[in-house]
Design a protein around this motif. Structure first.
Motif, PDB file in Angstrom:
ATOM      1  N   ARG A  72     -16.263  -4.745  -9.468  1.00 13.52           N
ATOM      2  CA  ARG A  72     -14.953  -5.213  -9.932  1.00 13.52           C
ATOM      3  C   ARG A  72     -14.070  -4.047 -10.379  1.00 13.52           C
ATOM      4  O   ARG A  72     -12.866  -4.066 -10.190  1.00 13.52           O
ATOM      5  CB  ARG A  72     -15.131  -6.194 -11.091  1.00 13.52           C
ATOM      6  N   GLU A  73     -14.695  -3.048 -10.966  1.00  9.68           N
ATOM      7  CA  GLU A  73     -13.923  -1.907 -11.448  1.00  9.68           C
ATOM      8  C   GLU A  73     -13.200  -1.189 -10.300  1.00  9.68           C
ATOM      9  O   GLU A  73     -12.130  -0.633 -10.490  1.00  9.68           O
ATOM     10  CB  GLU A  73     -14.830  -0.922 -12.198  1.00  9.68           C
ATOM     11  N   THR A  74     -13.793  -1.196  -9.106  1.00  6.34           N
ATOM     12  CA  THR A  74     -13.161  -0.557  -7.951  1.00  6.34           C
ATOM     13  C   THR A  74     -11.838  -1.243  -7.632  1.00  6.34           C
ATOM     14  O   THR A  74     -10.809  -0.591  -7.439  1.00  6.34           O
ATOM     15  CB  THR A  74     -14.084  -0.608  -6.719  1.00  6.34           C
ATOM     16  N   VAL A  75     -11.867  -2.562  -7.576  1.00  9.62           N
ATOM     17  CA  VAL A  75     -10.648  -3.321  -7.274  1.00  9.62           C
ATOM     18  C   VAL A  75      -9.633  -3.143  -8.396  1.00  9.62           C
ATOM     19  O   VAL A  75      -8.449  -2.904  -8.156  1.00  9.62           O
ATOM     20  CB  VAL A  75     -10.967  -4.816  -7.063  1.00  9.62           C
ATOM     21  N   ASP A 128       8.883  -7.267  -4.927  1.00 13.36           N
ATOM     22  CA  ASP A 128      10.036  -7.371  -4.040  1.00 13.36           C
ATOM     23  C   ASP A 128       9.769  -8.193  -2.779  1.00 13.36           C
ATOM     24  O   ASP A 128      10.146  -7.803  -1.676  1.00 13.36           O
ATOM     25  CB  ASP A 128      10.531  -5.973  -3.642  1.00 13.36           C
ATOM     26  N   GLY A 129       9.112  -9.325  -2.937  1.00  6.35           N
ATOM     27  CA  GLY A 129       8.851 -10.199  -1.796  1.00  6.35           C
ATOM     28  C   GLY A 129       7.627  -9.841  -0.977  1.00  6.35           C
ATOM     29  O   GLY A 129       7.316 -10.504   0.005  1.00  6.35           O
ATOM     30  N   TRP A 130       6.927  -8.787  -1.369  1.00 12.04           N
ATOM     31  CA  TRP A 130       5.715  -8.368  -0.671  1.00 12.04           C
ATOM     32  C   TRP A 130       4.491  -8.733  -1.497  1.00 12.04           C
ATOM     33  O   TRP A 130       4.533  -8.746  -2.724  1.00 12.04           O
ATOM     34  CB  TRP A 130       5.713  -6.854  -0.439  1.00 12.04           C
ATOM     35  N   SER A 131       3.411  -9.017  -0.840  1.00 11.36           N
ATOM     36  CA  SER A 131       2.151  -9.297  -1.506  1.00 11.36           C
ATOM     37  C   SER A 131       1.066  -8.463  -0.835  1.00 11.36           C
ATOM     38  O   SER A 131       1.035  -8.321   0.394  1.00 11.36           O
ATOM     39  CB  SER A 131       1.801 -10.783  -1.402  1.00 11.36           C
ATOM     40  N   LEU A 132       0.189  -7.895  -1.645  1.00 10.97           N
ATOM     41  CA  LEU A 132      -0.911  -7.085  -1.153  1.00 10.97           C
ATOM     42  C   LEU A 132      -2.200  -7.609  -1.771  1.00 10.97           C
ATOM     43  O   LEU A 132      -2.323  -7.678  -2.996  1.00 10.97           O
ATOM     44  CB  LEU A 132      -0.708  -5.611  -1.541  1.00 10.97           C
ATOM     45  N   ALA A 133      -3.130  -8.031  -0.918  1.00  7.79           N
ATOM     46  CA  ALA A 133      -4.436  -8.499  -1.385  1.00  7.79           C
ATOM     47  C   ALA A 133      -5.422  -7.346  -1.274  1.00  7.79           C
ATOM     48  O   ALA A 133      -5.458  -6.639  -0.269  1.00  7.79           O
ATOM     49  CB  ALA A 133      -4.908  -9.677  -0.537  1.00  7.79           C
ATOM     50  N   VAL A 134      -6.209  -7.151  -2.319  1.00  9.01           N
ATOM     51  CA  VAL A 134      -7.201  -6.083  -2.373  1.00  9.01           C
ATOM     52  C   VAL A 134      -8.569  -6.726  -2.572  1.00  9.01           C
ATOM     53  O   VAL A 134      -8.763  -7.501  -3.497  1.00  9.01           O
ATOM     54  CB  VAL A 134      -6.901  -5.110  -3.537  1.00  9.01           C
ATOM     55  N   ALA A 161     -17.053  -2.336   1.521  1.00  9.86           N
ATOM     56  CA  ALA A 161     -15.704  -1.818   1.743  1.00  9.86           C
ATOM     57  C   ALA A 161     -14.731  -2.299   0.678  1.00  9.86           C
ATOM     58  O   ALA A 161     -14.965  -3.294  -0.001  1.00  9.86           O
ATOM     59  CB  ALA A 161     -15.193  -2.260   3.107  1.00  9.86           C
ATOM     60  N   VAL A 162     -13.660  -1.569   0.572  1.00 12.24           N
ATOM     61  CA  VAL A 162     -12.475  -2.026  -0.135  1.00 12.24           C
ATOM     62  C   VAL A 162     -11.420  -2.157   0.953  1.00 12.24           C
ATOM     63  O   VAL A 162     -11.160  -1.210   1.692  1.00 12.24           O
ATOM     64  CB  VAL A 162     -12.005  -1.025  -1.207  1.00 12.24           C
ATOM     65  N   SER A 163     -10.873  -3.344   1.103  1.00  8.35           N
ATOM     66  CA  SER A 163      -9.868  -3.543   2.141  1.00  8.35           C
ATOM     67  C   SER A 163      -8.588  -4.091   1.524  1.00  8.35           C
ATOM     68  O   SER A 163      -8.603  -4.670   0.439  1.00  8.35           O
ATOM     69  CB  SER A 163     -10.387  -4.500   3.223  1.00  8.35           C
ATOM     70  N   THR A 164      -7.499  -3.893   2.233  1.00  9.36           N
ATOM     71  CA  THR A 164      -6.209  -4.398   1.790  1.00  9.36           C
ATOM     72  C   THR A 164      -5.536  -5.139   2.935  1.00  9.36           C
ATOM     73  O   THR A 164      -5.757  -4.824   4.101  1.00  9.36           O
ATOM     74  CB  THR A 164      -5.282  -3.258   1.334  1.00  9.36           C
ATOM     75  N   ALA A 165      -4.752  -6.114   2.592  1.00 13.54           N
ATOM     76  CA  ALA A 165      -3.947  -6.843   3.580  1.00 13.54           C
ATOM     77  C   ALA A 165      -2.615  -7.153   2.924  1.00 13.54           C
ATOM     78  O   ALA A 165      -2.576  -7.708   1.825  1.00 13.54           O
ATOM     79  CB  ALA A 165      -4.648  -8.123   4.000  1.00 13.54           C
TER      80      ALA A 165
END
Length: 91
Positions: free
Chosen positions: A7-10, A41-47, A74-78
């Motif tokens: 959890r600390e990584t995220v 600003d209208g953007w969302s990033l999931a980690v 892995a740690v991934s982003t979308a």
């Protein structure tokens, strides 16, 4: 073998975005691990930080030869624009 995501990584990853003006949302349940989202600003990033054992990877990829099956960590982003009106493809 430890397969629990860290959890600390995220949280550390998300902290960088919070320092840049992004707003973190609550932790989201995810079958692969720990997932948080940040918005700005209208953007969302999931980690996501997650881990799968060799057995789980093999089950998700039955066509993969056994010699190529490896543990996945892995740690991934979308990211996506919330007001995007483009149609979403469906299977």
């Amino acid at each position: 073998m430890k397969t629990e995501p860290v959890r600390e990584t995220v949280k550390a990853f998300v902290a960088v975005f919070k320092d840049r003006g992004w707003h973190a949302t609550d932790e989201m349940p995810d079958p692969l691990g720990v997932s948080l989202a940040v918005d700005k600003d209208g953007w969302s990033l999931a980690v996501l930080a997650g881990a799968l054992s060799k057995k789980q990877v093999a089950a998700m990829n039955p066509a993969l030869p056994a010699a190529q099956v490896k543990e996945f960590r892995a740690v991934s982003t979308a990211g996506f624009r919330r007001d995007c009106t483009a149609p979403t493809p469906t299977p």
